[in-house]
Write a protein that holds these residues in place. Sequence first.
Motif, PDB file in Angstrom:
ATOM      1  N   TYR A 222      34.032 -20.969  57.212  1.00  0.00           N
ATOM      2  CA  TYR A 222      35.449 -20.824  57.562  1.00  0.00           C
ATOM      3  C   TYR A 222      35.833 -19.370  57.802  1.00  0.00           C
ATOM      4  N   ARG A 223      35.419 -18.490  56.909  1.00  0.00           N
ATOM      5  CA  ARG A 223      35.850 -17.091  56.990  1.00  0.00           C
ATOM      6  C   ARG A 223      34.991 -16.243  57.922  1.00  0.00           C
ATOM      7  N   ASP A 224      33.701 -16.567  58.018  1.00  0.00           N
ATOM      8  CA  ASP A 224      32.794 -15.743  58.819  1.00  0.00           C
ATOM      9  C   ASP A 224      31.973 -16.599  59.776  1.00  0.00           C
ATOM     10  N   PRO A 225      32.627 -17.230  60.746  1.00  0.00           N
ATOM     11  CA  PRO A 225      31.880 -18.043  61.715  1.00  0.00           C
ATOM     12  C   PRO A 225      30.866 -17.203  62.474  1.00  0.00           C
ATOM     13  N   ALA A 226      29.653 -17.739  62.600  1.00  0.00           N
ATOM     14  CA  ALA A 226      28.580 -16.981  63.243  1.00  0.00           C
ATOM     15  C   ALA A 226      28.688 -16.985  64.757  1.00  0.00           C
ATOM     16  N   GLU A 227      29.342 -18.008  65.304  1.00  0.00           N
ATOM     17  CA  GLU A 227      29.496 -18.121  66.751  1.00  0.00           C
ATOM     18  C   GLU A 227      30.927 -18.517  67.090  1.00  0.00           C
ATOM     19  N   ARG A 228      31.307 -18.239  68.317  1.00  0.00           N
ATOM     20  CA  ARG A 228      32.655 -18.566  68.749  1.00  0.00           C
ATOM     21  C   ARG A 228      32.926 -20.061  68.632  1.00  0.00           C
ATOM     22  N   PHE A 229      31.915 -20.899  68.908  1.00  0.00           N
ATOM     23  CA  PHE A 229      32.118 -22.343  68.790  1.00  0.00           C
ATOM     24  C   PHE A 229      32.571 -22.725  67.392  1.00  0.00           C
ATOM     25  N   VAL A 230      31.914 -22.145  66.374  1.00  0.00           N
ATOM     26  CA  VAL A 230      32.275 -22.462  64.993  1.00  0.00           C
ATOM     27  C   VAL A 230      33.715 -22.047  64.711  1.00  0.00           C
ATOM     28  N   ALA A 231      34.094 -20.864  65.187  1.00  0.00           N
ATOM     29  CA  ALA A 231      35.463 -20.370  64.974  1.00  0.00           C
ATOM     30  C   ALA A 231      36.491 -21.284  65.619  1.00  0.00           C
ATOM     31  N   GLY A 232      36.160 -21.835  66.790  1.00  0.00           N
ATOM     32  CA  GLY A 232      37.085 -22.702  67.490  1.00  0.00           C
ATOM     33  C   GLY A 232      37.049 -24.135  67.032  1.00  0.00           C
ATOM     34  N   PHE A 233      35.982 -24.523  66.325  1.00  0.00           N
ATOM     35  CA  PHE A 233      35.831 -25.913  65.874  1.00  0.00           C
ATOM     36  C   PHE A 233      36.346 -26.105  64.456  1.00  0.00           C
ATOM     37  N   SER A 258      46.720  -1.605  69.266  1.00  0.00           N
ATOM     38  CA  SER A 258      45.397  -1.058  68.965  1.00  0.00           C
ATOM     39  C   SER A 258      44.929  -1.539  67.593  1.00  0.00           C
ATOM     40  N   PHE A 259      43.658  -2.010  67.555  1.00  0.00           N
ATOM     41  CA  PHE A 259      43.065  -2.488  66.305  1.00  0.00           C
ATOM     42  C   PHE A 259      41.682  -1.858  66.123  1.00  0.00           C
ATOM     43  N   ALA A 260      41.362  -1.532  64.857  1.00  0.00           N
ATOM     44  CA  ALA A 260      40.013  -1.065  64.544  1.00  0.00           C
ATOM     45  C   ALA A 260      39.058  -2.242  64.621  1.00  0.00           C
ATOM     46  N   LEU A 325      58.756 -13.096  68.362  1.00  0.00           N
ATOM     47  CA  LEU A 325      58.226 -12.776  67.031  1.00  0.00           C
ATOM     48  C   LEU A 325      57.253 -11.612  67.142  1.00  0.00           C
ATOM     49  N   THR A 326      57.177 -10.839  66.063  1.00  0.00           N
ATOM     50  CA  THR A 326      56.151  -9.803  65.958  1.00  0.00           C
ATOM     51  C   THR A 326      55.218 -10.203  64.827  1.00  0.00           C
ATOM     52  N   LEU A 327      53.977 -10.513  65.188  1.00  0.00           N
ATOM     53  CA  LEU A 327      53.007 -11.052  64.235  1.00  0.00           C
ATOM     54  C   LEU A 327      51.967  -9.991  63.891  1.00  0.00           C
ATOM     55  N   ALA A 328      51.839  -9.710  62.598  1.00  0.00           N
ATOM     56  CA  ALA A 328      50.882  -8.710  62.133  1.00  0.00           C
ATOM     57  C   ALA A 328      49.661  -9.398  61.529  1.00  0.00           C
ATOM     58  N   PRO A 329      48.477  -9.325  62.154  1.00  0.00           N
ATOM     59  CA  PRO A 329      47.266  -9.918  61.581  1.00  0.00           C
ATOM     60  C   PRO A 329      46.794  -9.136  60.354  1.00  0.00           C
ATOM     61  N   MET A 330      46.253  -9.844  59.379  1.00  0.00           N
ATOM     62  CA  MET A 330      45.609  -9.185  58.243  1.00  0.00           C
ATOM     63  C   MET A 330      44.326  -8.547  58.747  1.00  0.00           C
ATOM     64  N   GLN A 331      44.202  -7.223  58.578  1.00  0.00           N
ATOM     65  CA  GLN A 331      43.096  -6.491  59.179  1.00  0.00           C
ATOM     66  C   GLN A 331      41.739  -7.012  58.711  1.00  0.00           C
ATOM     67  N   ASP A 332      41.618  -7.377  57.421  1.00  0.00           N
ATOM     68  CA  ASP A 332      40.309  -7.804  56.909  1.00  0.00           C
ATOM     69  C   ASP A 332      39.954  -9.225  57.324  1.00  0.00           C
ATOM     70  N   VAL A 345      30.359 -10.396  66.306  1.00  0.00           N
ATOM     71  CA  VAL A 345      29.993  -8.968  66.317  1.00  0.00           C
ATOM     72  C   VAL A 345      30.600  -8.341  65.080  1.00  0.00           C
ATOM     73  N   LYS A 346      29.774  -7.701  64.288  1.00  0.00           N
ATOM     74  CA  LYS A 346      30.238  -7.073  63.046  1.00  0.00           C
ATOM     75  C   LYS A 346      30.614  -5.624  63.279  1.00  0.00           C
TER      76      LYS A 346
END
Length: 346
Positions: A222-233, A258-260, A325-332, A345-346
């Motif tokens: 859930y937190r660290d999908p290895a591929e885009r498919f996993v993230a989208g599924f 801009s994001f790191a 709306l202004t949405l702020a993603p959690m950086q981590d 990509v890490k």
Amino acid sequence: MAVIEIKNVAKRFGEYQALHDINLTIADQEFMVLLGASGCGKSTLLRIIAGLETATEGEVWIGGKRIDHLPPKDRGIAMVFQNYAVFPHLTVFENIGFGLRMQKLPNDEVTRRVERTAGLMHIDQLLKRYSGELSGGQRQRVAVARALAMEPDVILMDEPLSNLDALLRMEMRAELKGVLAESNTTAIYVTHDQVEAMSMADRISVMHEGRIVQAASPIDVYRDPAERFVAGFIGNPPMNFLDATPQGAGQFLVAGQSFAGPSANKPLEFAIRPEDMTLSETGLTATAKVVEPLGAHLLVTCEVEGKLFRAVLDSDLRVSMGDTLTLAPMQDRIRWFDPDTQIAVK
């Protein structure tokens, strides 16, 4: 020790390649879930382990012994099917003890095992009833008890809860996980239901187009999908994706912000889960298109630079269709994917 080793297994049906070079090791007493959409190959892999299908290539080992050349009855495996497969003309006792009778075990041993597994599945009060008189949930309990009564090294389950209603599925998930932990059995469970997979598994093997694209703990998938498919599924709703343009020195421009990010000097995809964002004064500018109250949360479907983008927000917030709306993603919690390889990509 019922360690299962699947080595370079492939399966072809004529010109169609159902499985591609599957390699997977399942630890003794582990609860492994094969998760994927219909047609991804998960049931085919289960049937190869059970001996109901023959692999075109590769080997299957259980407990240090190669078993893919053995008939199903000699593999030390029990299987629970989607459609229960109980005999309506037999009593619950006779259904649970059917396989034991086929093995010609003594009557007292049959009785001991039937009563023990019926107690585990909370159907001991139903032993004298005919299974044709039972509800779907009770018949599924009988099917699981019959499999456990065989005291198998491995139990295989092919979407066993899919025919039950939502509330009964929730009850059976918790019950089944507890029973299998108590039985010290290695289990492989096939499902397309993410909730079942996340709540029951020790590890999840996510399958896509005949391949295992990630095998990891539920939280890692859930937190660290290895591929885009996993993230989208994985996830309901799944991850959001936006184009990310490199700005140098590990910085990326995403929807004007801009994001790191990784040190890769090429366009990537920025990914974030809907629940990993908050309303803020700085962040991604989004236009609310649909607002769905879900009790404790609001699911807000937005538009960000022409793409659908979902946010799960606190239900106390006042958000209406058309709001900016202004949405702020959690950086981590931000993840990055290579659009060419689809790999994280890490």
